[in-house]
Design an enzyme around this catalytic site. Structure first.
Site, PDB file in Angstrom:
ATOM      1  N   PRO A   1       0.824  -1.210   0.000  1.00 15.02           N
ATOM      2  CA  PRO A   1       0.000   0.000   0.000  1.00 15.02           C
ATOM      3  C   PRO A   1       0.861   1.265   0.000  1.00 15.02           C
ATOM      4  O   PRO A   1       0.412   2.331  -0.372  1.00 15.02           O
ATOM      5  CB  PRO A   1      -0.801  -0.099   1.307  1.00 15.02           C
ATOM      6  CG  PRO A   1      -0.613  -1.463   1.821  1.00 15.02           C
ATOM      7  CD  PRO A   1       0.625  -2.017   1.199  1.00 15.02           C
TER       8      PRO A   1
ATOM      9  N   GLU B   1       0.941  -7.574   7.782  1.00 15.47           N
ATOM     10  CA  GLU B   1       1.201  -6.134   7.692  1.00 15.47           C
ATOM     11  C   GLU B   1       2.330  -5.828   6.707  1.00 15.47           C
ATOM     12  O   GLU B   1       2.756  -4.695   6.575  1.00 15.47           O
ATOM     13  CB  GLU B   1       1.579  -5.580   9.079  1.00 15.47           C
ATOM     14  CG  GLU B   1       0.437  -5.593  10.087  1.00 15.47           C
ATOM     15  CD  GLU B   1      -0.781  -4.845   9.585  1.00 15.47           C
ATOM     16  OE1 GLU B   1      -1.861  -5.446   9.547  1.00 15.47           O
ATOM     17  OE2 GLU B   1      -0.636  -3.667   9.194  1.00 15.47           O
TER      18      GLU B   1
ATOM     19  N   ARG C   1      -0.487  -8.336 -21.601  1.00 13.27           N
ATOM     20  CA  ARG C   1      -1.279  -7.943 -22.763  1.00 13.27           C
ATOM     21  C   ARG C   1      -0.478  -7.043 -23.710  1.00 13.27           C
ATOM     22  O   ARG C   1      -0.834  -6.893 -24.877  1.00 13.27           O
ATOM     23  CB  ARG C   1      -2.573  -7.246 -22.374  1.00 13.27           C
ATOM     24  CG  ARG C   1      -2.414  -5.899 -21.735  1.00 13.27           C
ATOM     25  CD  ARG C   1      -3.762  -5.326 -21.308  1.00 13.27           C
ATOM     26  NE  ARG C   1      -4.581  -4.967 -22.445  1.00 13.27           N
ATOM     27  CZ  ARG C   1      -4.496  -3.803 -23.115  1.00 13.27           C
ATOM     28  NH1 ARG C   1      -3.566  -2.913 -22.762  1.00 13.27           N
ATOM     29  NH2 ARG C   1      -5.304  -3.538 -24.117  1.00 13.27           N
TER      30      ARG C   1
ATOM     31  N   ASP D   1      -5.341   2.034 -26.264  1.00 14.32           N
ATOM     32  CA  ASP D   1      -5.806   1.912 -24.883  1.00 14.32           C
ATOM     33  C   ASP D   1      -6.159   3.262 -24.299  1.00 14.32           C
ATOM     34  O   ASP D   1      -5.563   4.267 -24.662  1.00 14.32           O
ATOM     35  CB  ASP D   1      -4.647   1.398 -24.009  1.00 14.32           C
ATOM     36  CG  ASP D   1      -4.552  -0.095 -24.043  1.00 14.32           C
ATOM     37  OD1 ASP D   1      -5.514  -0.741 -24.486  1.00 14.32           O
ATOM     38  OD2 ASP D   1      -3.511  -0.615 -23.650  1.00 14.32           O
TER      39      ASP D   1
HETATM   40  N1  JFT Z   1      -0.461  -3.092  -4.275  1.00 19.54           N
HETATM   41  C1  JFT Z   1      -1.162  -2.962  -3.360  1.00 19.54           C
HETATM   42  C2  JFT Z   1      -2.092  -2.752  -2.325  1.00 19.54           C
HETATM   43  C3  JFT Z   1      -3.118  -1.812  -2.433  1.00 19.54           C
HETATM   44  N2  JFT Z   1      -3.352  -0.960  -3.474  1.00 19.54           N
HETATM   45  N3  JFT Z   1      -3.849  -1.867  -1.317  1.00 19.54           N
HETATM   46  N4  JFT Z   1      -3.317  -2.803  -0.496  1.00 19.54           N
HETATM   47  C4  JFT Z   1      -2.244  -3.366  -1.092  1.00 19.54           C
HETATM   48  C5  JFT Z   1      -1.421  -4.377  -0.419  1.00 19.54           C
HETATM   49  C6  JFT Z   1      -0.270  -4.885  -1.024  1.00 19.54           C
HETATM   50  C7  JFT Z   1       0.545  -5.753  -0.339  1.00 19.54           C
HETATM   51  C8  JFT Z   1       0.207  -6.100   0.971  1.00 19.54           C
HETATM   52  C9  JFT Z   1       0.825  -6.891   1.961  1.00 19.54           C
HETATM   53 CL1  JFT Z   1       2.360  -7.600   1.784  1.00 19.54          CL
HETATM   54  C10 JFT Z   1       0.044  -6.884   3.101  1.00 19.54           C
HETATM   55  N5  JFT Z   1      -1.041  -6.116   2.831  1.00 19.54           N
HETATM   56  C11 JFT Z   1      -2.107  -5.850   3.787  1.00 19.54           C
HETATM   57  C12 JFT Z   1      -1.890  -4.493   4.408  1.00 19.54           C
HETATM   58  C13 JFT Z   1      -2.938  -3.646   4.570  1.00 19.54           C
HETATM   59  C14 JFT Z   1      -2.731  -2.404   5.153  1.00 19.54           C
HETATM   60  C15 JFT Z   1      -1.486  -2.044   5.571  1.00 19.54           C
HETATM   61  N6  JFT Z   1      -0.471  -2.880   5.385  1.00 19.54           N
HETATM   62  C16 JFT Z   1      -0.664  -4.097   4.793  1.00 19.54           C
HETATM   63  C17 JFT Z   1      -0.966  -5.625   1.557  1.00 19.54           C
HETATM   64  C18 JFT Z   1      -1.799  -4.773   0.874  1.00 19.54           C
END
Ligand code: JFT
Length: 243
Positions: A88, A115, A158, A173
């Site tokens: 994130p 996390e 793609r 696109d």
């Molecule tokens: N790309 C992307 C993306 C997005 N756009 N939203 N959430 C993610 C994403 C990607 C990787 C992980 C991993 Cl590893 C663990 N979590 C859960 C989390 C949730 C909140 C805080 N920390 C971790 C992920 C969330």
């Protein structure tokens, strides 16, 4: 292109072997390997996470397991990959990112959960000269990296030569020229009292191109003014400005 994905949920990546991507794999345009992170654990519980230093909610993924997994997967092919870590807290993944990665010989996606992955995994890889991209697919919160990898792999594959039946599709696109695509129509001419715009049935290719450009400008101005503002001066011609 070779694509490796490391995850604790290999089944989550099964859709990558369906439809267009499945055909690209069958055609030998892409080699895909999905690896179970737990294969590199050595305890009876196959532990991949631990409590965070400094306290706080949730768990963090252990560096030892990830280090062994990355070393093993890296060694399976002589080509050095771009290592992609969805998070994130990552830089935005955009069409430009997909186009850049489409030129890579190999991509290795590290899918975390909980996390996140101990930061030293990324720091160690970068310290060894490996290119690592920490990216996010959007400003919303998922539970792990797998859904993001499905999105990114589709966006990249793609673009590979031979994958799309009609290469012009990728060239036209949304985002490829910096604008959103305008509306699309097919038969019948009238459906539930709604008619296809007459210009599209006129056969006047110049007028059709102008109409489509105007609809793309209109839609972009309404829905993504940020994209319009980011366009370089040269991207809009005199007719665009008159719109
Ligand atoms: N790309 C992307 C993306 C997005 N756009 N939203 N959430 C993610 C994403 C990607 C990787 C992980 C991993 Cl590893 C663990 N979590 C859960 C989390 C949730 C909140 C805080 N920390 C971790 C992920 C969330």
């Amino acid at each position: 292109m070779r694509i490796d994905v490391i995850t604790i949920f290999p089944g989550y990546l099964a859709p990558l072997r369906e439809a267009l991507l499945g055909r690209a794999i069958a055609a030998g345009l892409v080699d895909l390997d999905v690896h179970d992170l737990r294969d590199w654990t050595h305890d009876v519980h196959q532990a991949v996470d631990d409590a965070p230093y400094g306290g706080g909610p949730g768990m963090v993924m252990r560096p030892q397991v990830w280090g062994e997994a990355l070393d093993a997967v890296l060694a399976r092919d002589a080509r050095t990959p771009r290592i992609v870590v969805p998070t994130p807290a990552g830089r935005p993944f955009t069409q430009a990112t997909a186009q850049e990665w489409a030129g890579a010989e190999r991509l290795l996606f590290a899918c975390g959960r909980y996390e996140g992955i101990d930061q030293r995994v990324v720091d160690d890889a970068r310290g060894r000269g490996l290119p690592v991209d920490e990216v996010s697919i959007g400003d919303y919160v998922l539970v792990g990296g797998e859904a993001a990898v499905l999105v990114m792999v589709e966006a990249v594959v793609r673009l590979l030569p031979g994958v799309l039946g009609n290469p012009a599709s990728a060239e036209q696109d949304s985002f490829s020229d910096g604008l959103l695509e305008g509306p699309a129509y097919t038969r019948p001419e009238t459906w539930r009292g709604l008619a296809v715009p007459e210009v599209l049935r006129s056969g006047n290719h110049a007028a059709i191109a102008r109409w489509r450009r105007d609809r793309a400008l209109e839609r972009t101005a309404q829905r993504r003014p940020d994209l319009l503002a980011a366009l370089p001066e040269r991207a809009l011609d005199k007719a665009d400005r008159a719109f």
